[in-house]
Every structure is written in structure tokens, then in C-alpha cells.
Design a protein around this motif. Structure first.
Motif, PDB file in Angstrom:
ATOM      1  N   PHE A  51      72.449  51.178  61.193  1.00 10.85           N
ATOM      2  CA  PHE A  51      72.233  52.326  62.076  1.00 10.85           C
ATOM      3  C   PHE A  51      72.243  53.628  61.289  1.00 10.85           C
ATOM      4  O   PHE A  51      73.124  53.861  60.461  1.00 10.85           O
ATOM      5  CB  PHE A  51      73.312  52.387  63.165  1.00 10.85           C
ATOM      6  CG  PHE A  51      73.236  51.261  64.143  1.00 10.85           C
ATOM      7  CD1 PHE A  51      72.223  51.217  65.082  1.00 10.85           C
ATOM      8  CD2 PHE A  51      74.168  50.242  64.116  1.00 10.85           C
ATOM      9  CE1 PHE A  51      72.137  50.162  65.985  1.00 10.85           C
ATOM     10  CE2 PHE A  51      74.100  49.185  65.008  1.00 10.85           C
ATOM     11  CZ  PHE A  51      73.082  49.145  65.942  1.00 10.85           C
ATOM     12  N   ASP A  52      71.259  54.457  61.571  1.00 13.84           N
ATOM     13  CA  ASP A  52      71.178  55.787  60.984  1.00 13.84           C
ATOM     14  C   ASP A  52      71.805  56.831  61.903  1.00 13.84           C
ATOM     15  O   ASP A  52      72.235  57.883  61.443  1.00 13.84           O
ATOM     16  CB  ASP A  52      69.714  56.177  60.750  1.00 13.84           C
ATOM     17  CG  ASP A  52      68.983  55.186  59.881  1.00 13.84           C
ATOM     18  OD1 ASP A  52      69.464  54.913  58.766  1.00 13.84           O
ATOM     19  OD2 ASP A  52      67.935  54.661  60.326  1.00 13.84           O
ATOM     20  N   LEU A  53      71.817  56.536  63.199  1.00 11.36           N
ATOM     21  CA  LEU A  53      72.233  57.528  64.179  1.00 11.36           C
ATOM     22  C   LEU A  53      72.852  56.844  65.390  1.00 11.36           C
ATOM     23  O   LEU A  53      72.357  55.815  65.855  1.00 11.36           O
ATOM     24  CB  LEU A  53      71.013  58.346  64.634  1.00 11.36           C
ATOM     25  CG  LEU A  53      71.241  59.410  65.703  1.00 11.36           C
ATOM     26  CD1 LEU A  53      72.131  60.541  65.183  1.00 11.36           C
ATOM     27  CD2 LEU A  53      69.894  59.962  66.183  1.00 11.36           C
ATOM     28  N   ALA A  54      73.917  57.455  65.904  1.00 14.11           N
ATOM     29  CA  ALA A  54      74.508  57.061  67.185  1.00 14.11           C
ATOM     30  C   ALA A  54      74.428  58.273  68.102  1.00 14.11           C
ATOM     31  O   ALA A  54      74.863  59.368  67.735  1.00 14.11           O
ATOM     32  CB  ALA A  54      75.953  56.630  67.001  1.00 14.11           C
ATOM     33  N   LEU A  55      73.842  58.082  69.274  1.00 14.58           N
ATOM     34  CA  LEU A  55      73.796  59.118  70.304  1.00 14.58           C
ATOM     35  C   LEU A  55      74.757  58.682  71.399  1.00 14.58           C
ATOM     36  O   LEU A  55      74.566  57.630  72.017  1.00 14.58           O
ATOM     37  CB  LEU A  55      72.384  59.249  70.880  1.00 14.58           C
ATOM     38  CG  LEU A  55      71.324  59.769  69.929  1.00 14.58           C
ATOM     39  CD1 LEU A  55      69.931  59.588  70.524  1.00 14.58           C
ATOM     40  CD2 LEU A  55      71.585  61.238  69.621  1.00 14.58           C
ATOM     41  N   CYS A  56      75.784  59.459  71.618  1.00 17.29           N
ATOM     42  CA  CYS A  56      76.863  59.058  72.518  1.00 17.29           C
ATOM     43  C   CYS A  56      77.060  60.100  73.608  1.00 17.29           C
ATOM     44  O   CYS A  56      77.105  61.305  73.336  1.00 17.29           O
ATOM     45  CB  CYS A  56      78.146  58.893  71.707  1.00 17.29           C
ATOM     46  SG  CYS A  56      79.552  58.246  72.642  1.00 17.29           S
ATOM     47  N   LEU A  97      65.758  60.311  73.480  1.00 11.23           N
ATOM     48  CA  LEU A  97      65.343  59.477  72.349  1.00 11.23           C
ATOM     49  C   LEU A  97      64.048  59.980  71.706  1.00 11.23           C
ATOM     50  O   LEU A  97      63.877  59.867  70.486  1.00 11.23           O
ATOM     51  CB  LEU A  97      65.184  58.020  72.793  1.00 11.23           C
ATOM     52  CG  LEU A  97      66.494  57.306  73.109  1.00 11.23           C
ATOM     53  CD1 LEU A  97      66.233  55.994  73.840  1.00 11.23           C
ATOM     54  CD2 LEU A  97      67.307  57.084  71.842  1.00 11.23           C
ATOM     55  N   ASN A  98      63.159  60.551  72.504  1.00  6.72           N
ATOM     56  CA  ASN A  98      61.901  61.086  71.964  1.00  6.72           C
ATOM     57  C   ASN A  98      62.131  62.231  70.977  1.00  6.72           C
ATOM     58  O   ASN A  98      61.256  62.531  70.160  1.00  6.72           O
ATOM     59  CB  ASN A  98      60.979  61.582  73.079  1.00  6.72           C
ATOM     60  CG  ASN A  98      60.325  60.494  73.882  1.00  6.72           C
ATOM     61  OD1 ASN A  98      59.892  60.730  75.005  1.00  6.72           O
ATOM     62  ND2 ASN A  98      60.231  59.287  73.364  1.00  6.72           N
ATOM     63  N   GLU A  99      63.298  62.848  71.026  1.00  4.44           N
ATOM     64  CA  GLU A  99      63.632  63.947  70.113  1.00  4.44           C
ATOM     65  C   GLU A  99      64.240  63.466  68.797  1.00  4.44           C
ATOM     66  O   GLU A  99      64.522  64.271  67.913  1.00  4.44           O
ATOM     67  CB  GLU A  99      64.616  64.901  70.792  1.00  4.44           C
ATOM     68  CG  GLU A  99      64.047  65.590  72.009  1.00  4.44           C
ATOM     69  CD  GLU A  99      65.089  66.392  72.767  1.00  4.44           C
ATOM     70  OE1 GLU A  99      66.239  66.537  72.279  1.00  4.44           O
ATOM     71  OE2 GLU A  99      64.764  66.862  73.877  1.00  4.44           O
TER      72      GLU A  99
END
Length: 172
Positions: A51-56, A97-99
């Protein structure tokens, strides 16, 4: 990284929350939730997705879920706490997510139902193996996650473009 490369997104529902006398946003995890969050983290680590990124979501229960889950990871991704994930619809989650920057290949989104389950349902135009059957049978209980793959830039993520490649939920 080419935007035509395959990307993975994991949709991860927060673990079981407690119901103390606090606002919904501030609800903490229940004892079972803490156990399931740690187990989900081990299962996520087993996927070997870097994983490169976690959006929480900013809610207490999602932050606690992620803090417990990520302990099982060899590499901890950059984590962004995003207010728009709290109580978001599938369409609102797609907009977030599109961002995502195109240098992010694999991301995990830690959020809430019904948005997370709805997003898993509408993104996965296809599925591998029995992942969709398992998800249909179990629904999307607390601490469950779905792994989807798609090709293209994040701004192209929309209903039906992904493949549901895996699904996991804690035992009841």
C-alpha cells in the motif's frame, strides 16, 4: 509509473464499534472490534499488497481500526484522515478516490457502511473465483474488506471498471 498499470484498492469497513453515550463520530471500538481489527490487519498483510496510501475516515472507530490493523504490516503506508469518508455514499467515495495522485499504485480506504459495501458492489464489474459469492453471502460485516483491481488513472475509477479479486470477513 504509467497510468495504464494495474492498481488495487482495498475497501475496508471499520471494526465493531461500542455504543457509549457519545456522538456517532466519536464511538470507539468494542472489545470484539479491537480483536477483529487486528485480525483483519494480519489478513491484509497476507495479501502482500504494498500500500502506498491509506485514506481513513476521521471517526474514532475507523482511526482505531486502522491503528490496530496496520500493526501487522511490514511497511506502513502514508495515512490521510479524510473527513469526506465519514457517512459518504459510494459516489462521494469515488469522488475522493478520483483525487488520488497517479503515483499511488495501491490504496486502502477505511470507512463505513452502507458506503463501503455499496462501493464494492458497484465498482466490481467482474470478479475472480468465488469472491463475489462470498461477499454476497456474508454482506459486509464490521472489519470486512474487499480487494479490487483496475487499470488506468485514479480519475478513471467509476462503476463497473474494477474486478473484485478477494473478499474477507471475520468469523462470526
Amino acid at each position: 509509473m504509467s497510468v495504464a498499470e494495474s492498481r488495487r484498492i482495498v475497501l475496508f469497513r471499520h471494526a465493531k464499534a461500542d455504543w457509549p453515550q457519545v456522538t456517532d463520530h466519536e464511538r470507539p471500538l468494542a472489545e470484539r472490534g479491537r480483536k477483529d481489527a487486528a485480525e483483519a490487519g494480519l489478513r491484509l498483510a497476507d495479501t502482500a499488497i504494498p500500500f502506498d496510501l491509506a485514506l481513513c475516515s476521521t471517526s474514532t472507530r475507523t482511526r482505531e481500526t486502522w491503528k490496530l490493523a496496520v500493526q501487522g504490516f511490514e511497511h506502513r503506508p502514508k495515512t490521510v484522515y479524510e473527513e469526506r469518508v465519514y457517512e459518504a455514499s459510494p459516489g462521494e467515495l469515488i469522488a475522493v478516490l478520483n483525487e488520488t495522485p497517479d503515483d499511488v499504485r495501491n490504496a486502502v480506504l477505511i470507512g463505513h457502511n452502507p458506503g463501503i459495501q455499496g462501493l464494492a458492489d458497484i465498482l466490481g464489474g467482474a470478479s475472480e473465483g468465488d469472491a463475489r459469492d462470498r461477499m454476497s453471502r456474508r454482506g459486509f460485516p464490521a472489519a470486512a474488506f474487499a480487494v479490487l483491481s483496475f487499470t488506468g488513472p485514479w480519475k478513471s475509477l467509476e462503476p463497473g471498471v474494477a474486478t473484485l479479486v478477494d473478499y474477507w470477513a471475520p468469523s462470526e
